[in-house]
Design a protein around this motif. Structure first.
Motif, mmCIF file in Angstrom:
data_model
loop_
_atom_site.group_PDB
_atom_site.id
_atom_site.type_symbol
_atom_site.label_atom_id
_atom_site.label_comp_id
_atom_site.label_asym_id
_atom_site.label_seq_id
_atom_site.Cartn_x
_atom_site.Cartn_y
_atom_site.Cartn_z
ATOM 1 N N ALA A 158 52.642 53.727 89.485
ATOM 2 C CA ALA A 158 51.971 55.003 89.723
ATOM 3 C C ALA A 158 52.959 55.963 90.388
ATOM 4 O O ALA A 158 54.045 55.565 90.819
ATOM 5 C CB ALA A 158 50.747 54.782 90.607
ATOM 6 N N THR A 179 50.071 49.029 93.086
ATOM 7 C CA THR A 179 50.138 50.308 92.376
ATOM 8 C C THR A 179 51.516 50.575 91.806
ATOM 9 O O THR A 179 51.885 51.720 91.620
ATOM 10 C CB THR A 179 49.748 51.455 93.311
ATOM 11 N N GLU A 180 52.276 49.531 91.530
ATOM 12 C CA GLU A 180 53.589 49.756 90.932
ATOM 13 C C GLU A 180 53.414 50.552 89.642
ATOM 14 O O GLU A 180 52.539 50.262 88.840
ATOM 15 C CB GLU A 180 54.254 48.420 90.629
ATOM 16 N N ARG A 199 50.918 56.549 95.420
ATOM 17 C CA ARG A 199 51.028 55.209 96.003
ATOM 18 C C ARG A 199 50.963 55.252 97.519
ATOM 19 O O ARG A 199 50.179 54.548 98.143
ATOM 20 C CB ARG A 199 52.353 54.567 95.571
ATOM 21 N N GLU A 200 51.781 56.128 98.087
ATOM 22 C CA GLU A 200 51.798 56.231 99.553
ATOM 23 C C GLU A 200 50.425 56.637 100.068
ATOM 24 O O GLU A 200 49.898 56.085 101.021
ATOM 25 C CB GLU A 200 52.827 57.284 99.969
ATOM 26 N N MET A 224 48.910 47.514 98.724
ATOM 27 C CA MET A 224 48.866 48.691 97.871
ATOM 28 C C MET A 224 50.199 48.971 97.196
ATOM 29 O O MET A 224 50.249 49.325 96.028
ATOM 30 C CB MET A 224 48.431 49.905 98.698
ATOM 31 N N LEU A 225 51.280 48.802 97.929
ATOM 32 C CA LEU A 225 52.560 49.121 97.314
ATOM 33 C C LEU A 225 52.862 48.162 96.177
ATOM 34 O O LEU A 225 53.552 48.503 95.229
ATOM 35 C CB LEU A 225 53.661 49.102 98.375
#
Lengths: 669, 220
Positions: B122, B119-120, B127-128, B115-116
């Motif tokens: 966002a 979703t760069e 993101r978290e 995910m990290l």
């Protein structure tokens, strides 16, 4: 406006198929549904015919249906109008025929609601102006026809035929989907208008050509994608066979013309060669298959493959001429192809009507058990004779005109600049000429075995004339075939806007001369006047008849034929269908069908009969399809284990797949 | 914007993952249900905090739904079901607790790794939040896969849905309709599954899903 009325007609056809669900079970339901279908088809025929003759600019209509950001784009240009005429002509004939023939349906509810739906689907395909609408209509047509193929599901091989058809139809639609995806490009605009404006890069265009030839070619019955056709077409009810063979293959040809000529942009020179190659191979293989087949309806289905091959040869020629900028020649080739589309639709519908009449009257499809039907089915035999002469491409019937025009276009090929075309186009022309000659053999055999001679079985001896509706349909179509052959000029004139809408150029002006003559190139290089030929044939036949009357004594007498010294010969001593084709099998069989002949001759003194056994192989099936079928069967039996997992195993599979995908994503990004 | 607001959002979403991990090794039904209640409460708090952070009043409704249904009605109903079914016995896990926990930790790591990166660009909170939410979803699936008892599979499914709601709350601009429909779909799924539970028991006298497999005549 015309688009709206066509849409209304299509909508009414769909409504009719719903109505058929309710009234189909009643005895009066069948004629009612077919009669309404006939009226609707005639209405659609009139609208599309007037659109074709009016020859105005294309009419478009966008409906807010379908996918939200695409909508439903509809467009009626001359090409679409021409194919709509073909579709609805065949549809009207099938409905008229069905009023009488529909009584034979064992389970009318399995046929009745699907016929109008099938017609509606076929009508919608030429109207579509975006890929989504096109594919939906196409698939609707495919599925409706599939359901009609398996309508009489109890016969041997019927369900298998439906299965093969379904597999090929799905693969074909998939190929078309990919083709449209490539045409839409990265922007993803699926409207035909934007595809037309954007020209694909040459390699992409070549891939699209291949996909279209596979996808639409499979539906049209091009060799080697034809395997489903001779299985599926004959097992449907006969008027549906007529629709499938006479009309649905034409919808596939429409798809090829629309995509390759209209959407794909300027052709490369070798495209024409590829299309012609498929056409020539289909023409020859189709008619050879037809010659060696003894099931009447399958013979007709194979003959469809031959005629589709002729059309594709014309299309290929048109592509080649167009690539080299020979506009008049391209127009001639395309005109020939389109005219053959119309002619074959009429003739093949007629022939399937006749085959249905024979099937209904005697219950027979095997030619080797027929014979002598000319005495029992007078109208049918005359109509079938017209169809047989027509499909043999003999004047004064219609298919002669279109095949003659195709050959005239082939004769222009030396003017092409590429050596590949210069050499290979005449070769394909030779294949076509061979196919045309074999077609005559095939239909002489068909007519002779089925209608002439003496009955080979009790069922054939007990046959009776078909019902008046079927007979009317056959007579009308036979008359059409003759009319189109005698005065091809008006049909050619009606084709002008269709050809112009595809190529942007008009046909050569000299195509029509006064006195109903046609001259494809110039009057000095050959003209054809159907009326003169017809008058000559009719006149000389009348003269001969009169002469015989004058010379011969009094009235006709029936006497014993010379019996070669065998009194009371059995009807099975007549020529059989296989025997008639044997000389040709000797020539082509060992190579193209790997046929082996073995003769078992008992020694002198034994009373055992001698036996001649011929084993042939369908090489296309065995080489191309059987391995694939085997692979699929093996894979599915391996995967069968997956059907019996526990719920937790299934959950674990989903979970594992999700984790693997996430892992791939994590590593790949 | 590394203010206290982000820290608290981080804390609440992280607690949700922690509670999910705790659910993995609960081997008694009551304990599992209580942990699930805690899960739902933490979810409600996380969503409410998101509402305050994003200044989106409709998220308060989502939080209220989460607290009311998931921390209130559903656990109570599940308690009653467990009592009526008479299954107070220990639930067996398929593999040992240690392995399951290791798998769970691996899944959390995986979801962050994915995910990290994906979703760069966002917003950091989103993101978290999405990364935590994916962990919760994967852990819920893991619970479903490792349990044999139908009730605990239902609980796993519910905690999976909590993860979805967390993701929905974290993504700014998610319309209220979507959130409410997610909430109600969970409820309906719960009702359907509850009905099925009783049907299964009526027929097989147990809610062990192995009975279903035996009934289908399957190999193992």
């Amino acid at each position: 406006m015309m688009v709206m009325s066509l849409l209304a007609g299509i909508g009414l056809l769909l409504a009719l198929s719903v109505l058929a669900l309710f009234v189909g079970a009643r005895p009066a339901g069948t004629p009612l549904v077919y009669a309404i279908g006939l009226v609707l088809s005639l209405f659609l025929l009139a609208v599309s015919g007037s659109a074709l003759l009016r020859a105005g600019p294309a009419q478009t209509l966008v409906l807010p249906l379908g996918l939200p950001w695409i909508g439903t784009h509809l467009r009626l240009d001359a090409l679409a109008a021409f194919f709509l005429v073909v579709i609805n002509l065949g549809g009207a004939g099938a409905c008229l025929y069905g009023i009488g023939y529909g009584r034979h349906a064992a389970e009318p509810l399995r046929v009745l609601p699907l016929v109008p739906a099938f017609l509606a689907g076929m009508n919608l395909v030429p109207l579509a102006d975006d890929a989504f609408t096109f594919l939906v209509a196409w698939e609707f047509m495919s599925l409706a026809s599939w359901a009609l193929v398996v309508a009489e599901h109890r016969g041997a091989g019927h369900v298998e035929a439906g299965y093969i058809y379904l597999a090929m139809a799905v693969l074909g639609t998939f190929a078309l989907l990919l083709a449209f995806g490539l045409l839409a490009g990265p922007a993803g605009d699926y409207a035909f208008a934007s595809m037309r404006a954007a020209h694909a890069a040459p390699p992409v265009a070549a891939v699209v050509l291949g996909l279209v030839l596979f996808g639409a070619g499979a539906k049209a019955g091009l060799v080697p994608m034809h395997v489903w056709l001779p299985r599926a077409h004959p097992v449907a009810p006969s008027h549906v066979s007529a629709l499938m063979s006479g009309v649905m293959t034409k919808v596939a040809i429409y798809a090829v013309i629309r995509i390759v000529f209209d959407l794909l942009g300027p052709p490369a020179w070798w495209w024409g060669l590829v299309v012609m190659g498929f056409g020539g191979a289909s023409a020859l293989m189709g008619i050879l298959y037809a010659l060696f087949e003894t099931d009447l309806k399958r013979v007709l289905a194979y003959s469809t493959i031959e005629n589709v091959g002729f059309v594709f040869a014309g299309l290929g020629l048109a592509l080649a001429f167009r690539a080299d900028g020979m506009a008049a020649a391209a127009a001639l080739a395309l005109t020939a192809a389109l005219l053959h589309v119309l002619n074959h639709a009429v003739l093949k519908s007629l022939q399937f009507f006749g085959a249905g009449a024979v099937l209904g009257a005697s219950g027979l499809r095997d030619m080797d058990r027929m014979g002598g039907l000319i005495h029992r089915m007078k109208v049918t035999s005359v109509a079938m004779l017209a169809g047989a002469i027509g499909l043999s491409a003999l004047p004064p019937f219609n298919a002669f005109v279109s095949e003659w025009l195709t050959f005239q276009a082939i004769l222009l090929s030396p003017a092409l600049p590429q050596w590949g075309l210069k050499l290979l186009v005449p070769a394909v022309g030779a294949l076509l000429a061979l196919a045309a000659a074999l077609a005559a053999t095939c239909f002489v055999r068909l007519y002779g075995i089925v209608f002439l001679g003496r009955p080979r079985s009790d069922a054939a001896a007990a046959a009776h004339e078909t019902d008046p509706f079927s007979a009317t349909a056959m007579v009308i179509f036979a008359g059409l075939a003759l009319l189109l052959g005698i005065v091809p000029g008006p049909a050619l004139g009606a084709l002008r806007p269709a050809v112009a809408s595809v190529l942007g150029t008009l046909q050569p002006a000299a195509l029509r001369l006064p006195w109903l003559s046609i001259a494809p190139l110039a009057a000095s290089r050959g003209t054809y006047n159907g009326l003169l030929v017809f008058l000559f044939i009719a006149g000389s036949a009348a003269l001969v008849a009169v002469a015989i009357r004058l010379v011969a004594p009094g009235r006709t007498r029936r006497g014993p034929a010379w019996d070669c010294g065998f009194p009371d010969p059995s009807p099975s001593l007549q020529y059989s269908a296989g025997g008639f084709a044997e000389p040709i099998r000797r020539v082509f069989g060992p190579v193209l069908f790997r046929s082996r002949t073995s003769v078992h001759m008992p020694p002198p003194g034994e009373t055992r009969p001698a036996r001649l056994v011929v084993r042939s192989h369908d090489v296309v099936w065995e080489v191309l399809y059987a391995p694939v079928a085997g692979l699929v069967a093996a894979a599915s039996s391996r995967l069968n284990v997956m059907q019996f997992l526990t719920i937790r195993r299934y959950l674990s599979l989903v979970f594992a797949l999700l984790v693997i995908l996430l892992l791939v994503l994590a590593l790949w990004r | 914007m590394h203010g206290i607001g982000f820290d608290i959002a981080h804390l609440l979403a992280g607690s949700l993952v922690l509670v999910s991990l705790t659910m993995l090794y609960q081997d008694r039904l009551y304990a599992l249900l209580n942990t699930y209640t805690l899960h739902a409460v933490v979810l409600g708090l996380a969503v409410a905090w998101q509402a305050r952070l994003q200044d989106a009043p409709h998220l308060y409704i989502t939080a209220a739904i989460a607290l009311l249904f998931k921390a209130g009605i559903i656990p109570i109903a599940l308690h009653r079901i467990v009592v009526r079914l008479g299954i107070h016995r220990a639930i067996e896990t398929v593999s040992g607790i240690g392995t399951t926990m290791l798998a769970g930790i691996g899944l959390v790591g995986l979801s962050f790794a994915v995910m990290l990166r994906v979703t760069e660009g966002a917003a950091l909170v989103a993101r978290e939040d999405v990364a935590f939410a994916l962990s919760v979803v994967l852990l819920g699936l893991l619970i479903m896969v490792t349990r044999r008892n139908a009730v605990s599979q239902v609980v796993g499914f519910m905690s999976l849905e909590n993860g979805l709601i967390l993701a929905a709350a974290g993504a700014q601009g998610m319309p209220l309709v979507v959130e409410i429909s997610v909430a109600f779909s969970v409820l309906i799924a719960f009702i359907v599954i509850g009905v099925f539970l009783f049907r299964i028991r009526e027929r097989f006298d147990t809610v062990d899903v192995r009975a279903l497999d035996r009934f289908r005549g399957e190999r193992r």
